[in-house]
Design a protein around this motif. Structure first.
Motif, PDB file in Angstrom:
ATOM      1  N   GLY A  12      11.961  21.678  -1.844  1.00  0.00           N
ATOM      2  CA  GLY A  12      11.033  22.797  -2.553  1.00  0.00           C
ATOM      3  C   GLY A  12      10.986  22.959  -4.119  1.00  0.00           C
ATOM      4  N   PHE A  13      10.459  24.256  -4.342  1.00  0.00           N
ATOM      5  CA  PHE A  13      10.675  24.437  -5.837  1.00  0.00           C
ATOM      6  C   PHE A  13      11.413  25.584  -5.821  1.00  0.00           C
ATOM      7  CE2 PHE A  13       8.617  26.738  -9.236  1.00  0.00           C
ATOM      8  CZ  PHE A  13       8.692  25.580 -10.310  1.00  0.00           C
ATOM      9  N   ARG A  14      12.213  25.256  -6.738  1.00  0.00           N
ATOM     10  CA  ARG A  14      13.607  26.049  -7.050  1.00  0.00           C
ATOM     11  C   ARG A  14      13.237  27.122  -7.790  1.00  0.00           C
ATOM     12  NH1 ARG A  14      17.012  23.556 -10.730  1.00  0.00           N
ATOM     13  NH2 ARG A  14      15.910  21.816 -10.826  1.00  0.00           N
ATOM     14  N   GLY A  63      13.283  13.026  -9.643  1.00  0.00           N
ATOM     15  CA  GLY A  63      13.782  14.340  -8.714  1.00  0.00           C
ATOM     16  C   GLY A  63      12.886  14.494  -7.447  1.00  0.00           C
ATOM     17  N   ILE A  64      12.694  15.701  -7.317  1.00  0.00           N
ATOM     18  CA  ILE A  64      12.087  16.332  -5.994  1.00  0.00           C
ATOM     19  C   ILE A  64      10.373  15.582  -6.154  1.00  0.00           C
ATOM     20  CG2 ILE A  64      11.079  18.281  -4.862  1.00  0.00           C
ATOM     21  CD1 ILE A  64      13.739  19.630  -5.498  1.00  0.00           C
ATOM     22  N   MET A  65       9.864  15.928  -7.405  1.00  0.00           N
ATOM     23  CA  MET A  65       8.605  15.475  -7.453  1.00  0.00           C
ATOM     24  C   MET A  65       8.278  13.975  -8.074  1.00  0.00           C
ATOM     25  SD  MET A  65       6.919  18.266  -6.538  1.00  0.00           S
ATOM     26  CE  MET A  65       5.340  17.928  -7.539  1.00  0.00           C
ATOM     27  N   ASN A  67      15.525   5.817 -21.715  1.00  0.00           N
ATOM     28  CA  ASN A  67      13.923   6.282 -21.743  1.00  0.00           C
ATOM     29  C   ASN A  67      13.358   5.057 -22.666  1.00  0.00           C
ATOM     30  OD1 ASN A  67      14.478   7.911 -19.855  1.00  0.00           O
ATOM     31  ND2 ASN A  67      14.675   9.593 -21.089  1.00  0.00           N
ATOM     32  N   MET A  89       8.421  13.561 -15.814  1.00  0.00           N
ATOM     33  CA  MET A  89       8.451  14.335 -14.944  1.00  0.00           C
ATOM     34  C   MET A  89       9.947  15.052 -14.936  1.00  0.00           C
ATOM     35  SD  MET A  89       6.338  15.711 -13.184  1.00  0.00           S
ATOM     36  CE  MET A  89       6.211  17.054 -11.669  1.00  0.00           C
ATOM     37  N   SER A  95       6.303  20.865 -16.131  1.00  0.00           N
ATOM     38  CA  SER A  95       5.485  22.215 -16.524  1.00  0.00           C
ATOM     39  C   SER A  95       6.471  22.497 -17.595  1.00  0.00           C
ATOM     40  CB  SER A  95       5.851  23.237 -15.311  1.00  0.00           C
ATOM     41  OG  SER A  95       5.174  22.561 -14.283  1.00  0.00           O
ATOM     42  N   LYS A 152      12.013  29.776 -15.232  1.00  0.00           N
ATOM     43  CA  LYS A 152      11.577  28.918 -16.371  1.00  0.00           C
ATOM     44  C   LYS A 152      10.175  28.913 -16.655  1.00  0.00           C
ATOM     45  CE  LYS A 152      10.553  24.476 -15.786  1.00  0.00           C
ATOM     46  NZ  LYS A 152       9.305  23.745 -16.025  1.00  0.00           N
ATOM     47  N   ASP A 199      16.361   7.379 -14.481  1.00  0.00           N
ATOM     48  CA  ASP A 199      16.713   8.692 -14.253  1.00  0.00           C
ATOM     49  C   ASP A 199      18.211   9.018 -14.481  1.00  0.00           C
ATOM     50  OD1 ASP A 199      15.695  11.279 -12.263  1.00  0.00           O
ATOM     51  OD2 ASP A 199      17.729  10.936 -11.929  1.00  0.00           O
ATOM     52  N   PHE A 200      19.048  10.166 -14.508  1.00  0.00           N
ATOM     53  CA  PHE A 200      20.195  10.345 -14.548  1.00  0.00           C
ATOM     54  C   PHE A 200      20.912  10.120 -13.245  1.00  0.00           C
ATOM     55  CE2 PHE A 200      19.302  13.962 -17.907  1.00  0.00           C
ATOM     56  CZ  PHE A 200      19.115  13.024 -18.837  1.00  0.00           C
ATOM     57  N   HIS A 201      20.175   9.899 -12.150  1.00  0.00           N
ATOM     58  CA  HIS A 201      20.887   9.610 -11.114  1.00  0.00           C
ATOM     59  C   HIS A 201      20.725   8.134 -10.525  1.00  0.00           C
ATOM     60  CE1 HIS A 201      21.641  13.929 -10.453  1.00  0.00           C
ATOM     61  NE2 HIS A 201      20.497  14.302 -10.497  1.00  0.00           N
TER      62      HIS A 201
END
Ligand code: NAD
Length: 294
Positions: free
Chosen positions: A228-230, A9-11, A50, A63, A92, A236, A30-32
């Protein structure tokens, strides 16, 4: 080193690219499919599940938002891993959940896990300058610290498994309140008839200045809410911080307040916006916008 990487993803995408740049052999999932294709283009291999990612690598990095699913559920890493595989979860998550997952991995297959969440967001993930907070067996950490340094400029061992995520929650508590007070102060300046941009320039070099201020106030002034960070991910994290602190009978009033601010944003369908979107909570409350030209 042969490394599996799950969650582009983003990270995860820029982090996996930095492992390739550092000369590691990386196998991704990844799913995408388009994210997987981008990494394959950059030199990675890919696997369909995985479990398959874990089959032929020394270390698997995760991640993802749902770590338990990626590691322990159907076709998860545990199905393909051996007792020699090391898992480094860089997502996280709740420190208590991190401990539980680690215990299950150890009990079922003798697998060692480190919890190594990161701070710094997408720009630092791209630059390879993330701050990485690490928990788990110290000997395992010492063995893989150089691998982690391919993704971060600060890699700090914090303690036993779960400690990395305790540090990360502390980080998220500070970031949430810091963005909140930046938004409040910029709105105050605007409502007083003083240019928020000039106020920002005037205070950023003093005691009020911070990495958060320099990252988020310019975005607020531009009306840029692209993540960024959603907000959803920050909710969460604050949820985990509230649960963890209540479990040890510690009130966390500032964290609780920022959680309610973020719930207001979510109720306005802004959960996918960057967390600088907190400025729109103030916009709705005061009727003024800090966006330049408005
Ligand atoms: P994201 O939603 O952009 O990316 C997550 C990716 O994981 C997606 O591409 C998704 O398809 C994939 N994925 C999810 N479950 C999977 C599974 N079981 N198998 C394979 N792929 C799977 O999220 P992100 O912003 O990159 O965040 C990932 C983690 O990093 C989260 O725990 C987040 O809290 C943390 N984090 C994010 C940031 C940030 O600035 N975005 C900063 C620090 C930490």
């Amino acid at each position: 080193m042969k490394v599996g990487f799950i969650g582009l993803g983003i990270m995860g995408k820029p982090m996996a690219k930095n492992l390739l740049k550092a000369g590691h052999e990386v196998c991704v999932n990844d799913f995408h499919p388009e994210s997987v294709a981008e990494l394959v283009e950059a030199g990675a291999t890919s696997a369909a599940t995985n479990a398959e990612v874990a089959k032929d690598v020394e270390v698997v990095i995760t991640m993802v938002p749902n770590v338990r699913a990626a590691l322990l559920e159907k076709d998860g890493v545990i199905d393909g891993a051996s007792s020699d595989t090391v898992i480094i979860d860089m997502s996280s998550i709740d420190p208590v959940e991190s401990k539980k997952i680690s215990a299950e991995l150890k009990e079922k297959k003798g697998i060692e896990m480190l919890d190594c969440p990161v701070s710094g967001g997408e720009p630092k993930a791209i630059d390879g300058t993330l701050s990485i907070m690490c928990g788990g067996n110290k000997e395992v950490f010492d063995k893989y610290v150089d691998l982690l340094k391919a993704m971060g400029s600060s890699v700090v061992y914090v303690g036993e498994i779960g400690s990395g995520n305790v540090a990360k929650l502390a980080n998220q508590m500070v970031v949430a309140s810091n963005i909140g007070i930046c938004a409040e102060a910029m709105t105050f300046a605007k409502k007083m008839g003083t240019d928020p941009e000039l106020v920002y320039q005037a205070i950023r070099g003093g005691l009020a200045g911070s990495t958060v201020m320099d990252a988020k106030v310019p975005m607020m002034l531009e009306g840029n809410y692209k993540p960024g960070f959603r907000i959803d991910l920050h909710i969460k994290d604050l949820n985990n911080a509230l649960n963890a602190s209540h479990a040890i009978n510690m009130p966390v009033p500032m964290t609780a307040h920022m959680m309610e601010v973020m719930q207001e944003l979510k109720n306005h369908d802004e959960g996918s916006c960057d967390h600088d979107d907190i400025i729109r909570y103030y916009e709705r409350m005061t009727g003024v916008s800090v966006v330049k030209g408005k």
